[in-house]
Design a protein around this motif. Sequence first.
Motif, PDB file in Angstrom:
ATOM      1  N   ASN A  18       0.630  -0.611  -0.161  1.00 38.83           N
ATOM      2  CA  ASN A  18      -0.449   0.288  -0.169  1.00 38.83           C
ATOM      3  C   ASN A  18       0.920   1.592   0.066  1.00 38.83           C
ATOM      4  O   ASN A  18       1.692   1.512   0.910  1.00 38.83           O
ATOM      5  N   GLN A  19       0.994   2.289  -0.772  1.00 34.17           N
ATOM      6  CA  GLN A  19       2.054   3.217  -1.042  1.00 34.17           C
ATOM      7  C   GLN A  19       0.500   4.082  -1.389  1.00 34.17           C
ATOM      8  O   GLN A  19       1.681   5.098  -1.954  1.00 34.17           O
ATOM      9  N   SER A  20      -0.398   4.384  -1.177  1.00 33.81           N
ATOM     10  CA  SER A  20      -1.449   5.505  -1.296  1.00 33.81           C
ATOM     11  C   SER A  20      -0.863   6.161  -0.421  1.00 33.81           C
ATOM     12  O   SER A  20      -1.107   7.536  -0.495  1.00 33.81           O
ATOM     13  N   GLN A  22      -2.924   5.667   2.474  1.00 31.09           N
ATOM     14  CA  GLN A  22      -3.507   5.766   3.260  1.00 31.09           C
ATOM     15  C   GLN A  22      -3.654   4.755   3.165  1.00 31.09           C
ATOM     16  O   GLN A  22      -3.983   3.661   3.064  1.00 31.09           O
ATOM     17  N   ILE A  24      -6.028   1.100   3.237  1.00 25.27           N
ATOM     18  CA  ILE A  24      -6.943   0.089   1.965  1.00 25.27           C
ATOM     19  C   ILE A  24      -7.684  -0.791   2.667  1.00 25.27           C
ATOM     20  O   ILE A  24      -6.908  -1.168   3.471  1.00 25.27           O
ATOM     21  N   ALA A  65      -0.821   2.201   5.454  1.00 24.60           N
ATOM     22  CA  ALA A  65       0.433   2.964   4.861  1.00 24.60           C
ATOM     23  C   ALA A  65       1.485   1.921   5.060  1.00 24.60           C
ATOM     24  O   ALA A  65       1.720   2.184   5.950  1.00 24.60           O
ATOM     25  N   HIS A  95      -8.806  -1.640  -7.052  1.00 21.74           N
ATOM     26  CA  HIS A  95      -9.930  -1.128  -5.401  1.00 21.74           C
ATOM     27  C   HIS A  95     -10.898  -0.533  -6.260  1.00 21.74           C
ATOM     28  O   HIS A  95     -10.296   0.292  -7.081  1.00 21.74           O
ATOM     29  N   GLN A  97     -11.546   1.896  -4.473  1.00 21.35           N
ATOM     30  CA  GLN A  97     -11.583   2.971  -4.079  1.00 21.35           C
ATOM     31  C   GLN A  97      -9.867   3.524  -4.869  1.00 21.35           C
ATOM     32  O   GLN A  97     -10.208   4.854  -4.787  1.00 21.35           O
ATOM     33  N   LEU A  98      -9.334   3.085  -5.236  1.00 18.67           N
ATOM     34  CA  LEU A  98      -8.765   3.757  -6.296  1.00 18.67           C
ATOM     35  C   LEU A  98      -9.049   3.918  -7.958  1.00 18.67           C
ATOM     36  O   LEU A  98      -9.522   3.310  -8.136  1.00 18.67           O
ATOM     37  N   HIS A  99      -8.099   4.926  -8.119  1.00 20.37           N
ATOM     38  CA  HIS A  99      -8.817   5.378  -9.921  1.00 20.37           C
ATOM     39  C   HIS A  99      -7.841   4.537 -10.822  1.00 20.37           C
ATOM     40  O   HIS A  99      -8.533   3.983 -11.836  1.00 20.37           O
ATOM     41  N   ASN A 100      -6.981   3.550 -10.030  1.00 22.87           N
ATOM     42  CA  ASN A 100      -6.353   3.195 -11.493  1.00 22.87           C
ATOM     43  C   ASN A 100      -6.566   1.690 -11.264  1.00 22.87           C
ATOM     44  O   ASN A 100      -5.575   1.198 -10.054  1.00 22.87           O
ATOM     45  N   TYR A 102      -3.645  -1.572 -11.094  1.00 24.94           N
ATOM     46  CA  TYR A 102      -1.575  -1.480 -11.098  1.00 24.94           C
ATOM     47  C   TYR A 102      -1.264  -3.045 -11.553  1.00 24.94           C
ATOM     48  O   TYR A 102      -1.952  -3.931 -11.116  1.00 24.94           O
TER      49      TYR A 102
END
Length: 206
Positions: A18-20, A22, A24, A65, A95, A97-100, A102
Amino acid sequence: AVNYLKYEQIYTRLVVRNQSGQPIVFGVNEKLQGTISFQIMTLRGQPPTKLETPLFKIQDTMLQAGERTNFDIPLTQYFRFPHTGKYRVRAIVSHAQLHNSYMTEYVEFNIVDGNVVWTTQVGIPLEDKNKNDKRTYSIISYYDGRNKILCLLVEDKTHIYGLTKLGYEIGTGAPECQVDKFSRLHILFQNSALIYSYFVYDTNCV
């Protein structure tokens, strides 16, 4: 590249970090859903057969995170590899909640036939309903990319009943094999100069 014997179970290990910045949460709720899908390219030979949608759902997992976790996923639950050849596989993590999404890098592996070092055919015990059927026990040797492995394959003309690894081949040839009156296979397998393992398998590879 890693080699797998034809009909062998293939597992892939995916490391997710998790490199967002926040936490997840991967949950059942639609807004928390996370999935792992797979793409396979055939470099040589025939393409694999899809058994079901190659989609693995991530649930009941929370990543803080910077935290990471591993997922061991049976690739052969989603694809069947009935033919030998070279393949490349990559995973796609999504996911809600994620825009992209991976994608991982492609990883190469080979499906090989191996070499039969011992084989015999047996009848099914009388108490079995399919008593007229015959099955074949085969000890197969193959190189997995680092070591030579010996496996037991149990099959008939139309079905694979089981494939199991016996251990590393140490250059002593085929293990000692005997079939008893119940058509069970007894295997004496040499692990090292002084250590042996003893296995018993029935016609269902159990």
